[in-house]
Design a protein around this motif. Structure first.
Motif, PDB file in Angstrom:
ATOM      1  N   VAL A  75      31.650  23.710 -28.298  1.00 36.82           N
ATOM      2  CA  VAL A  75      30.568  24.673 -28.562  1.00 36.82           C
ATOM      3  C   VAL A  75      31.066  26.067 -28.212  1.00 36.82           C
ATOM      4  O   VAL A  75      32.056  26.237 -27.488  1.00 36.82           O
ATOM      5  CB  VAL A  75      29.294  24.337 -27.738  1.00 36.82           C
ATOM      6  CG1 VAL A  75      28.712  22.999 -28.164  1.00 36.82           C
ATOM      7  CG2 VAL A  75      29.604  24.367 -26.246  1.00 36.82           C
ATOM      8  N   ALA A  76      30.373  27.060 -28.732  1.00 34.57           N
ATOM      9  CA  ALA A  76      30.722  28.442 -28.400  1.00 34.57           C
ATOM     10  C   ALA A  76      30.409  28.716 -26.936  1.00 34.57           C
ATOM     11  O   ALA A  76      29.424  28.198 -26.386  1.00 34.57           O
ATOM     12  CB  ALA A  76      29.951  29.399 -29.294  1.00 34.57           C
ATOM     13  N   ALA A  77      31.246  29.507 -26.275  1.00 34.80           N
ATOM     14  CA  ALA A  77      31.010  29.845 -24.868  1.00 34.80           C
ATOM     15  C   ALA A  77      29.813  30.779 -24.770  1.00 34.80           C
ATOM     16  O   ALA A  77      29.719  31.754 -25.529  1.00 34.80           O
ATOM     17  CB  ALA A  77      32.246  30.517 -24.278  1.00 34.80           C
ATOM     18  N   PRO A  78      28.867  30.502 -23.861  1.00 34.60           N
ATOM     19  CA  PRO A  78      27.735  31.415 -23.709  1.00 34.60           C
ATOM     20  C   PRO A  78      28.186  32.796 -23.248  1.00 34.60           C
ATOM     21  O   PRO A  78      27.537  33.805 -23.546  1.00 34.60           O
ATOM     22  CB  PRO A  78      26.863  30.727 -22.651  1.00 34.60           C
ATOM     23  CG  PRO A  78      27.780  29.805 -21.926  1.00 34.60           C
ATOM     24  CD  PRO A  78      28.819  29.377 -22.916  1.00 34.60           C
ATOM     25  N   VAL A  93      45.782  29.139 -25.131  1.00 32.08           N
ATOM     26  CA  VAL A  93      44.551  29.768 -24.641  1.00 32.08           C
ATOM     27  C   VAL A  93      44.786  30.412 -23.282  1.00 32.08           C
ATOM     28  O   VAL A  93      45.728  30.101 -22.561  1.00 32.08           O
ATOM     29  CB  VAL A  93      43.424  28.728 -24.533  1.00 32.08           C
ATOM     30  CG1 VAL A  93      43.203  28.023 -25.872  1.00 32.08           C
ATOM     31  CG2 VAL A  93      43.704  27.725 -23.428  1.00 32.08           C
ATOM     32  N   MET A  94      43.811  31.251 -22.964  1.00 35.82           N
ATOM     33  CA  MET A  94      43.609  31.689 -21.577  1.00 35.82           C
ATOM     34  C   MET A  94      42.461  30.856 -21.029  1.00 35.82           C
ATOM     35  O   MET A  94      41.349  30.906 -21.547  1.00 35.82           O
ATOM     36  CB  MET A  94      43.276  33.173 -21.493  1.00 35.82           C
ATOM     37  CG  MET A  94      44.477  34.094 -21.748  1.00 35.82           C
ATOM     38  SD  MET A  94      45.716  34.007 -20.418  1.00 35.82           S
ATOM     39  CE  MET A  94      44.806  34.633 -19.022  1.00 35.82           C
ATOM     40  N   ARG A  95      42.773  30.076 -20.021  1.00 30.98           N
ATOM     41  CA  ARG A  95      41.761  29.184 -19.453  1.00 30.98           C
ATOM     42  C   ARG A  95      41.140  29.846 -18.221  1.00 30.98           C
ATOM     43  O   ARG A  95      41.851  30.355 -17.358  1.00 30.98           O
ATOM     44  CB  ARG A  95      42.370  27.841 -19.101  1.00 30.98           C
ATOM     45  CG  ARG A  95      41.364  26.830 -18.598  1.00 30.98           C
ATOM     46  CD  ARG A  95      42.009  25.468 -18.424  1.00 30.98           C
ATOM     47  NE  ARG A  95      43.081  25.502 -17.405  1.00 30.98           N
ATOM     48  CZ  ARG A  95      43.774  24.425 -17.038  1.00 30.98           C
ATOM     49  NH1 ARG A  95      43.560  23.259 -17.631  1.00 30.98           N
ATOM     50  NH2 ARG A  95      44.722  24.524 -16.117  1.00 30.98           N
ATOM     51  N   TYR A 114      35.366  29.564 -26.233  1.00 32.99           N
ATOM     52  CA  TYR A 114      34.692  28.279 -26.472  1.00 32.99           C
ATOM     53  C   TYR A 114      34.687  27.438 -25.207  1.00 32.99           C
ATOM     54  O   TYR A 114      35.449  27.686 -24.255  1.00 32.99           O
ATOM     55  CB  TYR A 114      35.426  27.496 -27.573  1.00 32.99           C
ATOM     56  CG  TYR A 114      35.533  28.224 -28.889  1.00 32.99           C
ATOM     57  CD1 TYR A 114      34.535  28.130 -29.854  1.00 32.99           C
ATOM     58  CD2 TYR A 114      36.660  29.009 -29.178  1.00 32.99           C
ATOM     59  CE1 TYR A 114      34.646  28.790 -31.075  1.00 32.99           C
ATOM     60  CE2 TYR A 114      36.780  29.662 -30.402  1.00 32.99           C
ATOM     61  CZ  TYR A 114      35.761  29.548 -31.342  1.00 32.99           C
ATOM     62  OH  TYR A 114      35.881  30.209 -32.542  1.00 32.99           O
ATOM     63  N   ILE A 115      33.868  26.411 -25.239  1.00 33.53           N
ATOM     64  CA  ILE A 115      33.985  25.289 -24.310  1.00 33.53           C
ATOM     65  C   ILE A 115      34.593  24.163 -25.130  1.00 33.53           C
ATOM     66  O   ILE A 115      33.996  23.709 -26.109  1.00 33.53           O
ATOM     67  CB  ILE A 115      32.609  24.885 -23.742  1.00 33.53           C
ATOM     68  CG1 ILE A 115      32.006  26.044 -22.933  1.00 33.53           C
ATOM     69  CG2 ILE A 115      32.748  23.644 -22.873  1.00 33.53           C
ATOM     70  CD1 ILE A 115      30.605  25.749 -22.421  1.00 33.53           C
ATOM     71  N   LEU A 116      35.796  23.727 -24.771  1.00 39.32           N
ATOM     72  CA  LEU A 116      36.526  22.766 -25.585  1.00 39.32           C
ATOM     73  C   LEU A 116      35.879  21.385 -25.540  1.00 39.32           C
ATOM     74  O   LEU A 116      35.180  21.038 -24.589  1.00 39.32           O
ATOM     75  CB  LEU A 116      37.978  22.692 -25.106  1.00 39.32           C
ATOM     76  CG  LEU A 116      38.817  23.966 -25.319  1.00 39.32           C
ATOM     77  CD1 LEU A 116      40.223  23.767 -24.758  1.00 39.32           C
ATOM     78  CD2 LEU A 116      38.884  24.329 -26.799  1.00 39.32           C
ATOM     79  N   ALA A 123      33.767  32.998 -18.681  1.00 39.98           N
ATOM     80  CA  ALA A 123      32.979  32.222 -17.719  1.00 39.98           C
ATOM     81  C   ALA A 123      33.783  30.985 -17.339  1.00 39.98           C
ATOM     82  O   ALA A 123      34.646  30.512 -18.098  1.00 39.98           O
ATOM     83  CB  ALA A 123      31.640  31.822 -18.339  1.00 39.98           C
ATOM     84  N   LYS A 124      33.499  30.454 -16.147  1.00 38.95           N
ATOM     85  CA  LYS A 124      34.253  29.295 -15.673  1.00 38.95           C
ATOM     86  C   LYS A 124      34.078  28.122 -16.633  1.00 38.95           C
ATOM     87  O   LYS A 124      32.972  27.817 -17.068  1.00 38.95           O
ATOM     88  CB  LYS A 124      33.774  28.912 -14.273  1.00 38.95           C
ATOM     89  CG  LYS A 124      34.583  27.775 -13.668  1.00 38.95           C
ATOM     90  CD  LYS A 124      34.119  27.464 -12.263  1.00 38.95           C
ATOM     91  CE  LYS A 124      34.939  26.344 -11.656  1.00 38.95           C
ATOM     92  NZ  LYS A 124      34.506  26.018 -10.265  1.00 38.95           N
ATOM     93  N   GLY A 125      35.223  27.498 -16.945  1.00 36.43           N
ATOM     94  CA  GLY A 125      35.189  26.358 -17.850  1.00 36.43           C
ATOM     95  C   GLY A 125      35.355  26.726 -19.303  1.00 36.43           C
ATOM     96  O   GLY A 125      35.375  25.833 -20.177  1.00 36.43           O
ATOM     97  N   THR A 126      35.489  28.013 -19.594  1.00 38.13           N
ATOM     98  CA  THR A 126      35.667  28.442 -20.983  1.00 38.13           C
ATOM     99  C   THR A 126      37.131  28.777 -21.242  1.00 38.13           C
ATOM    100  O   THR A 126      37.928  28.953 -20.312  1.00 38.13           O
ATOM    101  CB  THR A 126      34.793  29.664 -21.307  1.00 38.13           C
ATOM    102  OG1 THR A 126      35.244  30.788 -20.540  1.00 38.13           O
ATOM    103  CG2 THR A 126      33.327  29.378 -20.995  1.00 38.13           C
ATOM    104  N   VAL A 127      37.478  28.871 -22.532  1.00 44.79           N
ATOM    105  CA  VAL A 127      38.836  29.260 -22.922  1.00 44.79           C
ATOM    106  C   VAL A 127      38.747  30.369 -23.957  1.00 44.79           C
ATOM    107  O   VAL A 127      37.786  30.433 -24.744  1.00 44.79           O
ATOM    108  CB  VAL A 127      39.633  28.069 -23.496  1.00 44.79           C
ATOM    109  CG1 VAL A 127      39.833  26.992 -22.443  1.00 44.79           C
ATOM    110  CG2 VAL A 127      38.981  27.514 -24.753  1.00 44.79           C
ATOM    111  N   HIS A 128      39.749  31.210 -23.968  1.00 46.88           N
ATOM    112  CA  HIS A 128      39.877  32.280 -24.948  1.00 46.88           C
ATOM    113  C   HIS A 128      41.054  31.925 -25.843  1.00 46.88           C
ATOM    114  O   HIS A 128      42.193  31.805 -25.353  1.00 46.88           O
ATOM    115  CB  HIS A 128      40.105  33.616 -24.223  1.00 46.88           C
ATOM    116  CG  HIS A 128      40.240  34.781 -25.127  1.00 46.88           C
ATOM    117  ND1 HIS A 128      40.704  36.014 -24.689  1.00 46.88           N
ATOM    118  CD2 HIS A 128      39.994  34.949 -26.462  1.00 46.88           C
ATOM    119  CE1 HIS A 128      40.723  36.858 -25.704  1.00 46.88           C
ATOM    120  NE2 HIS A 128      40.300  36.236 -26.787  1.00 46.88           N
TER     121      HIS A 128
END
Length: 227
Positions: free
Chosen positions: A177-180, A224-226, A167-169, A184-189
């Motif tokens: 929102v869901a990560a595209p 998360v993994m950031r 996601y993008i927090l 990707a940079k700026g997303t978290v798992h």
């Protein structure tokens, strides 16, 4: 030579009554039939004249009455009872649109909070779960929690992320929102979720994670993994 005196013709004064076989027959008696027919015809004519006369008098009386004499401005116009009156208009109200979501549904929004449609709560689509649906658009039970308005309804929400999805927090001005694309940079798992937690002390040790985030309304910690 002396001739005998002539015989009196029938009906002559002093003549003897006529006898059958003697002289010509007497004239036929006068019939009363014409008189009776004349009387009947006269009565009928009087009746007819009386009825017609009554009709004429009735018409004259009506013609002289003010109600039967229309003014020039009214001539040729139908009476009020003959005029067409359209049916009264029935007031209508705007149809109420059905609620876009129900309590417990997960929905998708964009970063600005615009409603994108129903999702699901298994992580494949949707980042918020609906807590209440309010047609009056009143205050949510948690006034500090996230909410959106759509189709005339206020939807009170809670952040709802799922393990193993990216996601993008959210921020103070943007929605989650869901990560595209994962990693990707700026997303978290999302590795672990600690509901009601205050820090990362209770995050799992079974999987690698490098950051934790704590959110309120409701209170939850995401391990998360950031990237």
């Amino acid at each position: 030579m002396t001739l005998p005196p002539p015989q009196n013709p029938p009906g002559y004064p002093g003549a003897a009554p006529w006898q059958p076989g003697v002289g010509p027959p007497p004239p036929p008696k006068k019939s009363n039939t014409p008189l009776i027919i004349g009387l009947i015809v006269g009565v009928v004519l009087l009746c007819v004249i009386g009825l017609c006369g009554g009709g004429v008098v009735y018409n004259l009386v009506n013609d002289d009455s003010p109600a039967a004499s229309p003014s020039p401005s009214q001539a040729g116009r139908p009476s009020p009872s003959d005029r067409y009156s359209p049916p009264a208009e029935v007031p209508t109200t705007e149809a109420v649109l059905p609620a876009p979501a129900s309590v417990g549904d997960c929905i998708t929004v964009d970063k600005t909070g615009d409603f994108l449609g129903l999702g699901n709560c298994n992580g494949t689509r949707g980042t918020y779960r609906v807590l209440s649906v309010d047609r009056a658009q009143g205050t949510c039970s948690d006034p500090d929690g996230p909410w959106i308005t759509t189709d005339g309804y206020r939807l009170c929400l809670e952040l709802y992320l799922v393990r193993n999805y990216c996601y993008i927090l959210p921020t103070d001005t943007e929605f989650a929102v869901a990560a595209p694309k994962c990693k990707a940079k700026g997303t978290v798992h999302i590795i672990d979720i600690v509901r009601g937690g205050s820090n990362g002390d209770k995050c799992t040790n079974d999987y690698k994670w490098n950051h934790w985030y704590r959110f309120l309304h409701p209170t939850v910690v995401y391990c998360v993994m950031r990237y």
